[in-house]
Scaffold this active site. Sequence first.
Site, PDB file in Angstrom:
ATOM      1  N   GLY A 122       0.799  -1.024   0.008  1.00 16.64           N
ATOM      2  CA  GLY A 122      -0.036   0.016  -0.018  1.00 16.64           C
ATOM      3  C   GLY A 122       0.788   1.390   0.102  1.00 16.64           C
TER       4      GLY A 122
ATOM      5  N   PRO B 274       4.909  -5.295  -2.195  1.00 21.85           N
ATOM      6  CA  PRO B 274       5.016  -3.937  -2.747  1.00 21.85           C
ATOM      7  C   PRO B 274       4.625  -4.071  -4.167  1.00 21.85           C
ATOM      8  CG  PRO B 274       7.013  -4.708  -2.269  1.00 21.85           C
ATOM      9  CD  PRO B 274       6.462  -5.408  -1.709  1.00 21.85           C
ATOM     10  N   GLY B 275       3.889  -3.360  -4.795  1.00 20.94           N
ATOM     11  CA  GLY B 275       3.485  -3.289  -6.007  1.00 20.94           C
ATOM     12  C   GLY B 275       3.993  -2.017  -6.830  1.00 20.94           C
TER      13      GLY B 275
ATOM     14  N   ARG C 281      -5.723   5.147 -14.803  1.00 21.46           N
ATOM     15  CA  ARG C 281      -5.731   5.734 -13.502  1.00 21.46           C
ATOM     16  C   ARG C 281      -6.588   7.211 -13.421  1.00 21.46           C
ATOM     17  NH1 ARG C 281      -1.770   6.899 -10.836  1.00 21.46           N
ATOM     18  NH2 ARG C 281      -2.674   6.292  -8.830  1.00 21.46           N
TER      19      ARG C 281
ATOM     20  N   TYR D  97      -9.624   6.701 -10.711  1.00 20.41           N
ATOM     21  CA  TYR D  97      -9.118   7.084  -9.518  1.00 20.41           C
ATOM     22  C   TYR D  97      -8.931   8.371  -9.447  1.00 20.41           C
ATOM     23  CZ  TYR D  97      -7.417   1.991  -9.518  1.00 20.41           C
ATOM     24  OH  TYR D  97      -7.247   0.637  -9.728  1.00 20.41           O
TER      25      TYR D  97
ATOM     26  N   CYS E 285     -13.858   8.036 -27.002  1.00 18.68           N
ATOM     27  CA  CYS E 285     -14.964   8.563 -27.007  1.00 18.68           C
ATOM     28  C   CYS E 285     -15.644   8.420 -25.740  1.00 18.68           C
ATOM     29  CB  CYS E 285     -15.822   7.880 -28.018  1.00 18.68           C
ATOM     30  SG  CYS E 285     -17.595   8.645 -28.451  1.00 18.68           S
ATOM     31  N   GLU E 286     -15.182   9.354 -24.736  1.00 18.30           N
ATOM     32  CA  GLU E 286     -15.746   9.374 -23.352  1.00 18.30           C
ATOM     33  C   GLU E 286     -15.171  10.673 -22.718  1.00 18.30           C
ATOM     34  OE1 GLU E 286     -17.178   6.690 -21.199  1.00 18.30           O
ATOM     35  OE2 GLU E 286     -16.948   4.943 -22.766  1.00 18.30           O
TER      36      GLU E 286
ATOM     37  N   TYR F 217      -0.024  -0.141 -12.528  1.00 18.14           N
ATOM     38  CA  TYR F 217      -1.580  -0.064 -13.059  1.00 18.14           C
ATOM     39  C   TYR F 217      -1.673   0.710 -14.222  1.00 18.14           C
ATOM     40  CZ  TYR F 217      -1.507  -1.769  -8.254  1.00 18.14           C
ATOM     41  OH  TYR F 217      -0.938  -2.674  -7.052  1.00 18.14           O
TER      42      TYR F 217
HETATM   43  C1  LIG Z   1      -2.644  -4.729  -5.028  1.00 21.51           C
HETATM   44  C2  LIG Z   1      -2.251  -5.707  -3.930  1.00 21.51           C
HETATM   45  C3  LIG Z   1      -1.009  -5.514  -3.407  1.00 21.51           C
HETATM   46  C4  LIG Z   1       0.027  -4.458  -4.115  1.00 21.51           C
HETATM   47  O1  LIG Z   1      -0.353  -3.031  -3.568  1.00 21.51           O
HETATM   48  P1  LIG Z   1       0.667  -1.608  -4.072  1.00 21.51           P
HETATM   49  O2  LIG Z   1      -0.179  -0.666  -3.496  1.00 21.51           O
HETATM   50  O3  LIG Z   1       0.442  -1.633  -5.477  1.00 21.51           O
HETATM   51  O4  LIG Z   1       1.706  -1.686  -3.566  1.00 21.51           O
HETATM   52  C5  LIG Z   1      -0.410  -6.186  -2.526  1.00 21.51           C
HETATM   53  N1  LIG Z   1      -0.948  -7.234  -1.964  1.00 21.51           N
HETATM   54  C6  LIG Z   1      -2.105  -7.455  -2.175  1.00 21.51           C
HETATM   55  C7  LIG Z   1      -2.945  -8.752  -1.696  1.00 21.51           C
HETATM   56  C8  LIG Z   1      -2.588  -6.527  -3.343  1.00 21.51           C
HETATM   57  O5  LIG Z   1      -4.082  -6.869  -3.706  1.00 21.51           O
END
Ligand SMILES: *Cc1c(COP(=O)(O)O)cnc(C)c1O
Length: 426
Positions: free
Chosen positions: A240, A282-283, A319, A323, A350-351, A379
């Site tokens: 997160g 982390p993503g 995004r 969001y 077209c939005e 994302y």
């Molecule tokens: C999406 C997700 C993440 C990654 O979250 P980030 O905010 O992109 O770091 C990690 N764990 C779970 C279970 C997720 O669904």
Amino acid sequence: MFTIKDHIDVQDNHLTIGKADTTELAEKYGTPLYVTNESRIIENFSAYRKAFPDAEIYYAAKANGSLTILRLLARAGAGADVFSYGELYLALLAGIPREKILFNGNSKTDFELQKAVELGIKVSVDSRNELHTLSEFASDCGKTTQIAFRVNPDVSPKTHPKIATGLCSSKFGIPSKEVVKIYQEASELPGISPCGIHCHIGSQILETEPFTEAAQKMMDLVEKIVDIGIDLKFVDMGSGLGIPYNKAEEAPKPHDLANAILPVFREKTQEIGISPKLILEPGRYIVADTTILLTRVNTVKKAARNFVGVDAGFNLLIRPAMYESYHYVLVANKARSAPDETYTIAGPICETGDILAEDRKLPGIVKGDLIAILDAGAYGFSMASQYNGRPRCAEILVKDGDTEIIRSREDIEDLIGKQRIPARLL
Ligand SMILES: *Cc1c(COP(=O)(O)O)cnc(C)c1O
């Protein structure tokens, strides 16, 4: 003027990334174009590694599931958090060891659960119903599947409501008050080894307090489930951690996150006398700022606003539309020119909602200019579509000025894909 990232620079008024001139990249590969800087991925991963030397880092594949990015992270020692059989398949193909994968999801198919059992992948179980299905599948083929439960710790980070996942009203996880009971139940089921606990409170979180709060709630639960005899091998705190999309924003770094959760984790594990592995997922932090989206200006129009029509829209970067998120934007071929107009960057879809950036002060823009949208690595492409009959764009990887295509641009044939017209209509 503006602070750009270390790996993104300006030379001769042209934006560069990983020492490559973006205007040359756009010439060579065409636009729209996703450009990723390899070194930055490794730097971001290393920042996590350093902040959490004893933890396992499971990269969240959904942020950017490009095979090359998964491969780079596999080589750097990452595990993976996957949310579907597709992501699992890609992670394994990229060389991420199966012991370092956690299969997440609030609604997994039977096929997905069976695959996890077969391949010996840990599963984060999201419901009692799923627990029983998994137990059946595992015992049917004489296997034991390691599981965690996805716990809903009920914390409310300040982030966009669509990416807050740990509220008590969210669709994810087991409510806190049912956690002990479900571990008890799991420990009595065949084919199941409940050995982990998992949470993930949301995404793009720019303060550390919610992480501390979640860690405290999780560690309280850890104590309770250890009390009933669960042999806990791992605690997965999810992810997160946000990034400063808006350069005026202050964002915590991995070491701030470590300061927010490690003391809680260490104190409680010592108190209980257990030594589970800490896992983080982390993503966004790993990939967001590694990548820019280059898009060419098709047309400029003065109407309700000063609209700049570009060749990428929410088909490639959803995004802002989904969001209301902010991405820093600049004119790549006039990177250091003084801003003199306020522009709204609009995609070709077209939005009405297909706006990439609103009311930005930028140097005078004309048809043919090149716009760079920063921090598009998370994302971004992973959520891209062919909406409005637009093939998806190419992705390239830059390293010290050298570039390689890591995903070719789709062509018009790709729009047909697996479609077919019924014979009676031919
Ligand atoms: C999406 C997700 C993440 C990654 O979250 P980030 O905010 O992109 O770091 C990690 N764990 C779970 C279970 C997720 O669904």
